[in-house]
Design a protein around this motif. Structure first.
Motif, PDB file in Angstrom:
ATOM      1  N   VAL A 167       0.862  -1.180   0.000  1.00  0.00           N
ATOM      2  CA  VAL A 167       0.000   0.000   0.000  1.00  0.00           C
ATOM      3  C   VAL A 167       0.903   1.235   0.000  1.00  0.00           C
ATOM      4  CG1 VAL A 167      -1.727   1.299   1.327  1.00  0.00           C
ATOM      5  CG2 VAL A 167      -1.833  -1.200   1.237  1.00  0.00           C
ATOM      6  N   GLU A 168       0.538   2.225  -0.780  1.00  0.00           N
ATOM      7  CA  GLU A 168       1.338   3.454  -0.786  1.00  0.00           C
ATOM      8  C   GLU A 168       1.379   4.046   0.624  1.00  0.00           C
ATOM      9  OE1 GLU A 168      -0.787   7.372  -1.969  1.00  0.00           O
ATOM     10  OE2 GLU A 168      -1.626   5.872  -3.313  1.00  0.00           O
ATOM     11  N   PRO A 169       2.455   4.751   0.955  1.00  0.00           N
ATOM     12  CA  PRO A 169       2.515   5.384   2.284  1.00  0.00           C
ATOM     13  C   PRO A 169       1.363   6.380   2.443  1.00  0.00           C
ATOM     14  CG  PRO A 169       4.654   5.468   1.174  1.00  0.00           C
ATOM     15  CD  PRO A 169       3.651   4.981   0.163  1.00  0.00           C
ATOM     16  N   LEU A 170       0.662   6.274   3.551  1.00  0.00           N
ATOM     17  CA  LEU A 170      -0.468   7.167   3.811  1.00  0.00           C
ATOM     18  C   LEU A 170      -0.009   8.333   4.673  1.00  0.00           C
ATOM     19  CD1 LEU A 170      -3.216   4.500   4.572  1.00  0.00           C
ATOM     20  CD2 LEU A 170      -2.659   5.580   2.382  1.00  0.00           C
ATOM     21  N   TRP A 171      -0.600   9.465   4.493  1.00  0.00           N
ATOM     22  CA  TRP A 171      -0.253  10.667   5.243  1.00  0.00           C
ATOM     23  C   TRP A 171      -1.200  10.873   6.429  1.00  0.00           C
ATOM     24  CZ3 TRP A 171      -2.729  10.428   0.638  1.00  0.00           C
ATOM     25  CH2 TRP A 171      -3.969  11.038   0.552  1.00  0.00           C
ATOM     26  N   PHE A 172      -2.038   9.875   6.701  1.00  0.00           N
ATOM     27  CA  PHE A 172      -3.004   9.946   7.788  1.00  0.00           C
ATOM     28  C   PHE A 172      -3.123   8.560   8.406  1.00  0.00           C
ATOM     29  CE2 PHE A 172      -5.125   8.887   3.878  1.00  0.00           C
ATOM     30  CZ  PHE A 172      -5.928   7.816   4.232  1.00  0.00           C
ATOM     31  N   ASP A 173      -3.747   8.489   9.569  1.00  0.00           N
ATOM     32  CA  ASP A 173      -3.946   7.209  10.254  1.00  0.00           C
ATOM     33  C   ASP A 173      -5.294   6.638   9.815  1.00  0.00           C
ATOM     34  OD1 ASP A 173      -4.337   5.053  11.936  1.00  0.00           O
ATOM     35  OD2 ASP A 173      -3.895   6.159  13.772  1.00  0.00           O
ATOM     36  N   PRO A 174      -5.286   5.534   9.042  1.00  0.00           N
ATOM     37  CA  PRO A 174      -6.552   4.987   8.550  1.00  0.00           C
ATOM     38  C   PRO A 174      -7.387   4.296   9.632  1.00  0.00           C
ATOM     39  CG  PRO A 174      -4.751   3.565   7.913  1.00  0.00           C
ATOM     40  CD  PRO A 174      -4.141   4.774   8.569  1.00  0.00           C
ATOM     41  N   TYR A 175      -6.822   4.114  10.824  1.00  0.00           N
ATOM     42  CA  TYR A 175      -7.557   3.447  11.898  1.00  0.00           C
ATOM     43  C   TYR A 175      -8.253   4.442  12.823  1.00  0.00           C
ATOM     44  CZ  TYR A 175      -4.965  -0.491  10.130  1.00  0.00           C
ATOM     45  OH  TYR A 175      -4.443  -1.445   9.299  1.00  0.00           O
ATOM     46  N   THR A 176      -8.235   5.688  12.459  1.00  0.00           N
ATOM     47  CA  THR A 176      -8.942   6.725  13.206  1.00  0.00           C
ATOM     48  C   THR A 176      -9.871   7.441  12.232  1.00  0.00           C
ATOM     49  OG1 THR A 176      -7.339   8.459  12.728  1.00  0.00           O
ATOM     50  CG2 THR A 176      -6.873   7.055  14.646  1.00  0.00           C
ATOM     51  N   ASP A 177     -10.544   8.449  12.706  1.00  0.00           N
ATOM     52  CA  ASP A 177     -11.433   9.211  11.833  1.00  0.00           C
ATOM     53  C   ASP A 177     -10.677  10.109  10.857  1.00  0.00           C
ATOM     54  OD1 ASP A 177     -13.712   8.083  12.826  1.00  0.00           O
ATOM     55  OD2 ASP A 177     -14.110   9.675  14.276  1.00  0.00           O
ATOM     56  N   GLU A 178      -9.335  10.057  10.869  1.00  0.00           N
ATOM     57  CA  GLU A 178      -8.573  10.881   9.938  1.00  0.00           C
ATOM     58  C   GLU A 178      -8.875  10.532   8.491  1.00  0.00           C
ATOM     59  OE1 GLU A 178      -4.342  11.129  10.636  1.00  0.00           O
ATOM     60  OE2 GLU A 178      -4.664  11.170  12.802  1.00  0.00           O
ATOM     61  N   ASP A 179      -9.353   9.308   8.237  1.00  0.00           N
ATOM     62  CA  ASP A 179      -9.659   8.957   6.846  1.00  0.00           C
ATOM     63  C   ASP A 179     -11.016   9.495   6.413  1.00  0.00           C
ATOM     64  OD1 ASP A 179     -11.358   7.087   8.104  1.00  0.00           O
ATOM     65  OD2 ASP A 179     -10.944   5.545   6.616  1.00  0.00           O
ATOM     66  N   MET A 180     -11.769  10.079   7.333  1.00  0.00           N
ATOM     67  CA  MET A 180     -13.075  10.665   6.986  1.00  0.00           C
ATOM     68  C   MET A 180     -13.014  12.199   6.929  1.00  0.00           C
ATOM     69  SD  MET A 180     -15.496   8.313   6.596  1.00  0.00           S
ATOM     70  CE  MET A 180     -17.087   8.939   7.092  1.00  0.00           C
ATOM     71  N   THR A 181     -11.857  12.748   7.272  1.00  0.00           N
ATOM     72  CA  THR A 181     -11.732  14.202   7.295  1.00  0.00           C
ATOM     73  C   THR A 181     -10.682  14.650   6.283  1.00  0.00           C
ATOM     74  OG1 THR A 181     -10.069  14.154   9.048  1.00  0.00           O
ATOM     75  CG2 THR A 181     -12.382  14.306   9.730  1.00  0.00           C
ATOM     76  N   VAL A 182     -10.821  15.888   5.853  1.00  0.00           N
ATOM     77  CA  VAL A 182      -9.882  16.460   4.900  1.00  0.00           C
ATOM     78  C   VAL A 182      -9.266  17.687   5.559  1.00  0.00           C
ATOM     79  CG1 VAL A 182      -9.605  17.450   2.603  1.00  0.00           C
ATOM     80  CG2 VAL A 182     -11.277  15.631   2.983  1.00  0.00           C
ATOM     81  N   GLY A 183      -7.947  17.628   5.728  1.00  0.00           N
ATOM     82  CA  GLY A 183      -7.244  18.734   6.355  1.00  0.00           C
ATOM     83  C   GLY A 183      -7.041  19.899   5.411  1.00  0.00           C
ATOM     84  N   PRO A 184      -6.718  21.050   5.968  1.00  0.00           N
ATOM     85  CA  PRO A 184      -6.536  22.245   5.130  1.00  0.00           C
ATOM     86  C   PRO A 184      -5.398  22.101   4.125  1.00  0.00           C
ATOM     87  CG  PRO A 184      -5.921  22.685   7.419  1.00  0.00           C
ATOM     88  CD  PRO A 184      -6.517  21.319   7.382  1.00  0.00           C
TER      89      PRO A 184
END
Length: 170
Positions: free
Chosen positions: A72-89
């Motif tokens: 899997v490509e390196p992710l810039w967020f933690d997929p095991y938290t709600d970070e995958d449902m939010t979009v940062g600035p």
């Protein structure tokens, strides 16, 4: 009379076509909206269109790619938290759409390269899952979130449905 192949295909092709149909709806829900509209939270929990796309990309990578032992490509967020449902600035619309495209392509490679009874093991489960099960699960997951997107889109600009409206009569 011509028969569209997807209506007379085998099990794997039928499941894959069903998933693709919902994936296409997800992308269609974004068309014609500006960045502010795509990020606008439309529920008390903060659900927005772009966050749903980010989440779907994350779960495609998890269920299809990681679970079947592919990189899997390196992710810039933690997929095991709600970070995958939010979009940062600092995350752009194009970054999220491209991420979804790469996740979809990586998942497609797994789908086409393995039989339906192939087993994978997600690192968050204590048991293996078949590719067949993952395909059905991801059809459900994608359809569920496409439905959320339909409601969010309607709240933004009144657009409804799972495809552009046809004009004229056939």
């Amino acid at each position: 009379m011509t028969t569209d192949r997807k209506y007379a295909a085998g099990e794997k092709e039928t499941l894959h076509a069903g998933l693709d149909r919902h994936r296409d709806v997800v992308l269609w829900k974004l068309r014609g909206l500006d960045d502010e509209q795509l990020r606008r939270p439309m529920t008390p929990s903060g659900t927005n269109l772009l966050g749903l796309v980010k989440h779907l990309a994350s779960v495609e990578y998890g269920w299809f790619v990681s679970a079947f032992g592919e990189k899997v490509e390196p992710l810039w967020f933690d997929p095991y938290t709600d970070e995958d449902m939010t979009v940062g600035p600092g995350e752009t619309t194009q970054q999220i759409i491209d991420f979804y495209g790469r996740a979809r392509a990586a998942a497609d490679a797994v789908i086409t390269g393995r039989p339906l009874d192939a087993l994978g093991r997600p690192d968050w489960r204590d048991h293996p899952v078949s590719l067949r099960w993952v395909l059905v699960h991801m059809i459900e997951e994608t359809a569920r979130h496409a439905g959320h997107m339909d409601i969010v889109r309607e709240l933004i600009d009144g657009t409804t449905g799972d495809q552009p409206r046809r004009t004229g009569t056939a």
